[in-house]
Structures are given as C-alpha cells and as structure tokens.
Design a protein around this motif. Structure first.
Motif, PDB file in Angstrom:
ATOM      1  N   THR A 174       4.758  -5.019   4.617  1.00 19.15           N
ATOM      2  CA  THR A 174       5.279  -3.753   4.111  1.00 19.15           C
ATOM      3  C   THR A 174       6.537  -4.005   3.291  1.00 19.15           C
ATOM      4  O   THR A 174       7.077  -5.127   3.278  1.00 19.15           O
ATOM      5  CB  THR A 174       5.611  -2.785   5.267  1.00 19.15           C
ATOM      6  OG1 THR A 174       6.614  -3.395   6.098  1.00 19.15           O
ATOM      7  CG2 THR A 174       4.385  -2.477   6.104  1.00 19.15           C
ATOM      8  N   GLY A 175       7.007  -2.971   2.620  1.00 20.27           N
ATOM      9  CA  GLY A 175       8.245  -3.095   1.862  1.00 20.27           C
ATOM     10  C   GLY A 175       8.135  -3.977   0.645  1.00 20.27           C
ATOM     11  O   GLY A 175       9.142  -4.517   0.174  1.00 20.27           O
ATOM     12  N   ILE A 212       4.973  -2.457  -9.422  1.00 23.36           N
ATOM     13  CA  ILE A 212       4.968  -1.198  -8.687  1.00 23.36           C
ATOM     14  C   ILE A 212       5.770  -0.166  -9.462  1.00 23.36           C
ATOM     15  O   ILE A 212       6.954  -0.348  -9.743  1.00 23.36           O
ATOM     16  CB  ILE A 212       5.559  -1.384  -7.276  1.00 23.36           C
ATOM     17  CG1 ILE A 212       4.816  -2.508  -6.551  1.00 23.36           C
ATOM     18  CG2 ILE A 212       5.475  -0.096  -6.492  1.00 23.36           C
ATOM     19  CD1 ILE A 212       3.313  -2.333  -6.508  1.00 23.36           C
ATOM     20  N   MET A 213       5.155   0.931  -9.811  1.00 24.22           N
ATOM     21  CA  MET A 213       5.813   1.942 -10.622  1.00 24.22           C
ATOM     22  C   MET A 213       6.914   2.632  -9.842  1.00 24.22           C
ATOM     23  O   MET A 213       6.786   2.908  -8.658  1.00 24.22           O
ATOM     24  CB  MET A 213       4.793   3.001 -11.051  1.00 24.22           C
ATOM     25  CG  MET A 213       3.724   2.497 -11.990  1.00 24.22           C
ATOM     26  SD  MET A 213       2.756   3.848 -12.658  1.00 24.22           S
ATOM     27  CE  MET A 213       2.850   5.089 -11.418  1.00 24.22           C
ATOM     28  N   SER A 214       7.997   2.922 -10.535  1.00 26.33           N
ATOM     29  CA  SER A 214       9.075   3.767 -10.019  1.00 26.33           C
ATOM     30  C   SER A 214       9.618   3.277  -8.688  1.00 26.33           C
ATOM     31  O   SER A 214      10.079   4.064  -7.864  1.00 26.33           O
ATOM     32  CB  SER A 214       8.586   5.214  -9.877  1.00 26.33           C
ATOM     33  OG  SER A 214       8.084   5.691 -11.108  1.00 26.33           O
ATOM     34  N   GLY A 215       9.537   1.973  -8.431  1.00 33.23           N
ATOM     35  CA  GLY A 215      10.088   1.429  -7.202  1.00 33.23           C
ATOM     36  C   GLY A 215       9.340   1.832  -5.950  1.00 33.23           C
ATOM     37  O   GLY A 215       9.896   1.771  -4.853  1.00 33.23           O
ATOM     38  N   ARG A 216       8.096   2.263  -6.074  1.00 30.11           N
ATOM     39  CA  ARG A 216       7.342   2.656  -4.882  1.00 30.11           C
ATOM     40  C   ARG A 216       7.170   1.472  -3.933  1.00 30.11           C
ATOM     41  O   ARG A 216       6.904   0.354  -4.364  1.00 30.11           O
ATOM     42  CB  ARG A 216       5.961   3.198  -5.270  1.00 30.11           C
ATOM     43  CG  ARG A 216       5.993   4.581  -5.895  1.00 30.11           C
ATOM     44  CD  ARG A 216       4.569   5.126  -6.032  1.00 30.11           C
ATOM     45  NE  ARG A 216       4.599   6.475  -6.561  1.00 30.11           N
ATOM     46  CZ  ARG A 216       4.532   6.779  -7.843  1.00 30.11           C
ATOM     47  NH1 ARG A 216       4.452   5.805  -8.729  1.00 30.11           N
ATOM     48  NH2 ARG A 216       4.553   8.026  -8.243  1.00 30.11           N
ATOM     49  N   GLU A 217       7.274   1.743  -2.653  1.00 25.32           N
ATOM     50  CA  GLU A 217       7.042   0.706  -1.650  1.00 25.32           C
ATOM     51  C   GLU A 217       5.550   0.448  -1.536  1.00 25.32           C
ATOM     52  O   GLU A 217       4.753   1.374  -1.445  1.00 25.32           O
ATOM     53  CB  GLU A 217       7.606   1.138  -0.303  1.00 25.32           C
ATOM     54  CG  GLU A 217       7.411   0.088   0.781  1.00 25.32           C
ATOM     55  CD  GLU A 217       7.964   0.528   2.125  1.00 25.32           C
ATOM     56  OE1 GLU A 217       7.667  -0.135   3.131  1.00 25.32           O
ATOM     57  OE2 GLU A 217       8.682   1.552   2.165  1.00 25.32           O
ATOM     58  N   ALA A 218       5.201  -0.801  -1.545  1.00 26.52           N
ATOM     59  CA  ALA A 218       3.795  -1.177  -1.452  1.00 26.52           C
ATOM     60  C   ALA A 218       3.537  -1.943  -0.164  1.00 26.52           C
ATOM     61  O   ALA A 218       4.457  -2.433   0.492  1.00 26.52           O
ATOM     62  CB  ALA A 218       3.391  -2.019  -2.660  1.00 26.52           C
ATOM     63  N   VAL A 219       2.263  -2.051   0.174  1.00 21.40           N
ATOM     64  CA  VAL A 219       1.832  -2.792   1.354  1.00 21.40           C
ATOM     65  C   VAL A 219       0.776  -3.797   0.937  1.00 21.40           C
ATOM     66  O   VAL A 219       0.130  -3.656  -0.103  1.00 21.40           O
ATOM     67  CB  VAL A 219       1.267  -1.847   2.441  1.00 21.40           C
ATOM     68  CG1 VAL A 219       2.328  -0.864   2.911  1.00 21.40           C
ATOM     69  CG2 VAL A 219       0.031  -1.094   1.943  1.00 21.40           C
ATOM     70  N   VAL A 220       0.614  -4.815   1.747  1.00 18.67           N
ATOM     71  CA  VAL A 220      -0.490  -5.757   1.609  1.00 18.67           C
ATOM     72  C   VAL A 220      -1.418  -5.545   2.789  1.00 18.67           C
ATOM     73  O   VAL A 220      -0.965  -5.469   3.947  1.00 18.67           O
ATOM     74  CB  VAL A 220       0.005  -7.216   1.560  1.00 18.67           C
ATOM     75  CG1 VAL A 220      -1.170  -8.188   1.584  1.00 18.67           C
ATOM     76  CG2 VAL A 220       0.858  -7.435   0.312  1.00 18.67           C
TER      77      VAL A 220
END
Length: 404
Positions: free
Chosen positions: A351-352, A358-366
C-alpha cells in the motif's frame, strides 16, 4: 507425409501457431510463432503497429471460423524496450474481439505456465534466465504488458528434462500499481436509456478503478437486478449491461475518471463489472467472497473472474476502507460458481505506492492474484488461396449488421 504437414507447406502465407489454454473457462489462444515481426521500439509502438497493419490477423486468429466472438488471445513479443533493458524476460500483446488490450489477468496466468514449459529459444529467447526458487518450488517470470511490468510466479515440478509448470498449484501475479479514481460516482440515466428494472430511479452510483485498465464497477442491485448473480438470466441482464457500457463510454464524468497520465497512454475504458457480495464459492483460506459478471471489449462476457478487475476491485475496496493489506478474498465468475471451483484469490501486498504514473498523487496498491490455468490444445492456422471468407475472420454480429 501427414495431412497437417502437407497443409502447412501448401498454404498461402505464414502458418500461425498457437497453444490454447483456459482459466476458469475463459479461453486464451497464445500465439507463439507465425505472427509478423513488429518493429516498434516500444511495446506500445508494437501494439499500434499490430492494430494498423495486422488487425486482420487478430480477427483471423480469434474470430470465426477458427475461433468465436468470445475468444481471447495473447501474442508473445520476445523483444521490447524493457526486455532489452533486462527489466522483463518477455513481452505480450493481449487481443480480444474489439482490438488489443492493455492488461489481462486470466491470460497472464495461462501465459506464465506456457513460458515456463516452452524450451524453444526462438519462442522465448530469455527462457534460460528463469531460475527455480527451491524453497517455494516456483519460477518468477517478469512479463512486459502494455500497462507495465507484471511479475508472474509459476509453481513447478522438477523432471529429468528440467522444470515444468505444476497445474495442481495456482499461478499468481503481482499487479502494476492500481488505484480508484472515483469511489461513488453518480451517473444519471436518460429516460430513453432506462431499463425496466430501474423502476422510478433516474440514476445509479458506480465506482471507477484502474487495474491495468479502467473498469466501471457497479453493484448488481444498483442496476435494479434484485435477483442478484445467483441465478442469472443473461437474456435479461445482457441488454442492460450493453446499454450501460455504451452510455458510460460517452459520459463525461466517467471518461474524466478514466484519464491516464500523458506518458502512459491507455486509450479507453475497458469494461463494466457487475458485482454481488451475497454469492460466491468460498475456498477455505480466504476471509470472504463475492461474484462478478464482466462485460468487456465489444460486449464480450468473461467466463473467468477477470484478473485485472480483481486488481481494480481490490483497489476500489481499499479506497473505501473495505479491504486491508494482507486480506485474502475470493472472486468468482458465473462459471466458477457453477462448477464450484476456479475462483481467483486476491490480496493487497503493498500500500501507499506513490509514483509518477499515479495521477494527482493518488495512493496506489499492489495486488497479488492467484488462479489456475490449463492446456486445452494446439493449433496451426493457415489460409488457402481463394479463401476470402476466412482470410480476416468474421463474426455473425458483423455479418448480420452489414446485411441490414
């Protein structure tokens, strides 16, 4: 000389050779020889070249009379920019009834087994670089998909001829970064498009999430389909989803939620996934289960639980606070529910994630996705001189449309 060899020698043009597999009933036709060389320096450039110059071959391979409307394909690309930089072992182009995709989970699971099993350096030049992890009895393949690197883990058994894939254990892959772009997006439905099951409602709420491609994710009861996905009447549901998918692809708020960074061009929203958290086969090693029905590409129905949408659904559920890291969840399709086997298992492993993609600093997950894949056959496709019917493939939908 046998007939197959004779036909290969006498056919017009190159013979296209394929291995057929399936994942929870969803086919994947792996093209390993005979597809023309693609000269693009990047995989996305190769994808564009395949679309502009060789789309007739995509149709020939997938559609009638050699395939069918819901056939799926994976074209091995031995050389890409990430293969040359040694970030990936091999590349792939995904193909469906509407064109060339950007990510496909079920095809990735199947392709992982094939890449471990092939020993032909002409098919997979970097096969010799794959190494067995003795502790887990697995091999990792770094696959360059149009959406990025997908890390595939394939269980193996050791034989006198070396390692081969073990069909008794699931293949898994780690997704590229995935994220939700809208957790609850209101969508007004114009009066002329409303289906009867909506009743007096004039809007629905959907989620939009990226799992290598973009998905609209909607609860089955949000559509007014109160019977859920336990006993599905496709004659009833299919027109609703076809109407919704076509409308969403013109809806400005939905399209805005599907915008991708300029340096990562992924061209279109891919699918509508209808979910039902009230049904689904539940394996012993998971915390929960749900079912889904996916309409993707040109209204193709996925027989599998849709691996890339397992990623997207996990990312959406995480954004809504409904999943946490380490939770294992089962995702079913109509087929896995029917047979009682074949669910994909998803779990968030990281996470994180923050990166330029990633657009607009969105937090992504794997997300890790697990599922089984099986061989079903082999094919060598030819076109005899004068055979205009099968040269570029066809679908009955296109035949009937052009006849009207």
């Amino acid at each position: 000389m046998d007939l197959a060899h004779s036909l290969d020698n006498e056919s017009a043009g190159e013979v296209i050779r394929c291995i057929d597999m399936h994942t929870t009933g969803e086919p994947v036709r792996i093209v390993y020889a005979g597809f023309p060389a693609l000269t693009g320096e990047t995989l996305l450039a190769q994808r564009e070249q395949a679309l502009k110059q060789y789309d007739h071959l995509r149709r020939r391979i997938l559609l009638e009379p050699r395939g069918h409307y819901d056939m799926y394909g994976a074209i091995i690309r031995p050389s890409t920019e990430l293969v040359e930089s040694e970030e990936a072992h091999v590349g792939v182009l995904y193909a469906h009834n509407g064109g060339f995709g950007t990510m496909c989970g079920h095809a990735t699971l199947a392709l992982g087994r094939f890449l471990v099993d092939t020993q032909d350096p002409a098919v997979f030049p970097k096969r010799h670089e794959l190494a067995v992890d003795p502790a887990s009895g697995t091999v990792m393949v770094n696959l360059h998909a149009p959406c990025g690197i997908v890390r595939v883990t394939v269980p193996v058994v050791i034989t006198a001829k070396g390692e081969k894939s073990d069909p008794s254990r699931p293949v898994s892959f780690l997704s590229p970064p995935a994220y939700a772009t809208a957790t609850q997006l209101p969508v007004s439905i114009p009066p002329e498009l409303r289906w009867s099951q909506l009743g007096d409602r004039d809007a629905i709420t959907i989620g939009v999430s990226y799992g290598g491609t973009y998905f609209a994710i909607v609860d089955v009861r949000e559509l007014g389909l109160e019977q859920g996905l336990k006993e599905v009447d496709l004659d009833l549901v299919a027109p609703v989803l076809q109407t919704l998918k076509a409308y969403l692809n013109t809806h400005p708020d939905f399209l805005a939620a599907c915008q991708h960074p300029p340096d990562k061009p992924l061209p279109y929203p891919y699918a509508v996934m209808v979910v039902d958290s009230g049904v689904g086969v539940r394996p012993d090693d998971v915390e929960g289960t749900e079912a889904g029905l996916c309409f993707f590409a040109d209204n193709q129905i996925d027989r599998s639980p849709t691996g890339s949408c397992v990623v997207a659904r996990m990312a959406l559920a995480y954004a809504k606070g409904e999943r946490r890291r380490g939770q294992r969840w089962a995702y079913n399709s109509l087929v896995s529910n029917h047979f009682g086997t074949g669910a994909f298992v998803g779990g968030i492993v990281e996470t994180g994630v923050q990166q330029a993609a990633i657009m607009s600093g969105r937090e992504a997950v794997v997300v890790r996705v697990e599922g089984g894949a099986y061989y079903t056959g082999t094919s060598s496709f030819i076109v005899e001189a004068g055979d205009s019917t099968s040269h570029s493939g066809f679908s009955m939908k296109s035949v009937m449309t052009s006849s009207n």
